[in-house]
Design an enzyme around this catalytic site. Structure first.
Site, PDB file in Angstrom:
ATOM      1  N   LEU A 240       2.558   0.041   4.681  1.00  0.00           N
ATOM      2  CA  LEU A 240       1.725  -0.894   5.386  1.00  0.00           C
ATOM      3  C   LEU A 240       1.076  -1.542   4.370  1.00  0.00           C
ATOM      4  O   LEU A 240       0.122  -1.233   3.779  1.00  0.00           O
ATOM      5  CB  LEU A 240       0.699  -0.331   6.539  1.00  0.00           C
ATOM      6  CG  LEU A 240       1.409   0.852   7.481  1.00  0.00           C
ATOM      7  CD1 LEU A 240       0.288   1.158   8.610  1.00  0.00           C
ATOM      8  CD2 LEU A 240       2.406  -0.144   8.451  1.00  0.00           C
ATOM      9  N   PRO A 241       1.836  -2.684   3.837  1.00  0.00           N
ATOM     10  CA  PRO A 241       1.659  -3.299   2.585  1.00  0.00           C
ATOM     11  C   PRO A 241       0.073  -4.031   2.453  1.00  0.00           C
ATOM     12  O   PRO A 241       0.172  -5.186   2.376  1.00  0.00           O
ATOM     13  CB  PRO A 241       2.521  -3.942   2.141  1.00  0.00           C
ATOM     14  CG  PRO A 241       3.071  -4.512   3.528  1.00  0.00           C
ATOM     15  CD  PRO A 241       2.920  -3.407   4.455  1.00  0.00           C
ATOM     16  N   CYS A 242      -1.002  -3.395   2.273  1.00  0.00           N
ATOM     17  CA  CYS A 242      -2.222  -4.085   2.335  1.00  0.00           C
ATOM     18  C   CYS A 242      -2.561  -4.459   0.946  1.00  0.00           C
ATOM     19  O   CYS A 242      -3.262  -5.555   1.004  1.00  0.00           O
ATOM     20  CB  CYS A 242      -3.400  -2.952   2.858  1.00  0.00           C
ATOM     21  SG  CYS A 242      -3.377  -1.423   2.039  1.00  0.00           S
ATOM     22  N   HIS A 243      -1.984  -4.016  -0.014  1.00  0.00           N
ATOM     23  CA  HIS A 243      -2.146  -4.853  -1.318  1.00  0.00           C
ATOM     24  C   HIS A 243      -1.692  -6.359  -1.260  1.00  0.00           C
ATOM     25  O   HIS A 243      -2.061  -6.919  -2.248  1.00  0.00           O
ATOM     26  CB  HIS A 243      -1.302  -3.957  -2.308  1.00  0.00           C
ATOM     27  CG  HIS A 243       0.375  -3.648  -2.302  1.00  0.00           C
ATOM     28  ND1 HIS A 243       0.803  -2.841  -1.084  1.00  0.00           N
ATOM     29  CD2 HIS A 243       1.298  -4.547  -2.631  1.00  0.00           C
ATOM     30  CE1 HIS A 243       2.043  -3.133  -1.178  1.00  0.00           C
ATOM     31  NE2 HIS A 243       2.491  -3.924  -1.897  1.00  0.00           N
TER      32      HIS A 243
END
Length: 167
Positions: free
Chosen positions: A135-138
């Site tokens: 879950l690419p919160c970056h």
């Protein structure tokens, strides 16, 4: 009843990654230097759990290797289990719609989920993301393009975005 979960650790160029699986489905992923926070968040989702360590129990290490070798969409079809508030789950699900190699501001993501005034709340939900990388919160950045608020550390966020050619 105690939930049986499987944990694995993977050493790589961006640190040691911890991953936890619930019935073979990824339910948590973080970096080892944040293990205390990781375990705290895991306990919020699973008040009673037991961890059994296994080496690459579900073949997830291959996806990590592919991602780190340049296949930035390696996680696109990974099944995950999300436990959180309805708003948190909405935010975490929206993260999966940020294409690899792209970024979005907190405000723009808030607008995309139909909550235009919730950028701060979205940022908080983003900080509680239980499944980093997948879950690419970056990929969520400040409105001026600044690299803000990454629970895995801003140096790592910068590395990930450069790796994905988003910077």
């Amino acid at each position: 009843m105690t939930k049986q979960l499987v944990i694995d650790y993977y050493d790589c160029k961006i640190g040691t990654i911890i991953m936890v699986f619930d019935d073979g489905i990824l339910c948590a992923l973080d970096f080892s230097e944040y293990e205390q926070r990781f375990l705290y968040l895991l306990a919020k989702s699973y008040p009673k759990y037991h961890l059994t360590q296994k080496h690459d129990p579900f073949g997830f290490r291959d996806l990590l290797r592919r991602y780190l070798s340049g296949n930035i969409s390696a996680f696109d079809n990974v099944n995950v289990t999300l436990r959180g508030t309805e708003f948190q789950q909405q935010v975490w699900s929206a993260l999966r719609n940020i294409p690899a190699g792209h970024t979005i501001s907190y405000g723009n993501l808030a607008r995309k989920i139909g909550r235009p005034n919730a950028a701060r709340a979205l940022g908080h939900a983003n900080s509680l993301n239980p499944i980093a990388l997948v879950l690419p919160c970056h990929r969520v950045i400040g409105k001026n393009g600044s690299l803000t608020g990454y629970a895995g550390g801003l140096d790592r966020k910068e590395w990930l975005l450069k790796h994905e050619e988003a910077l």
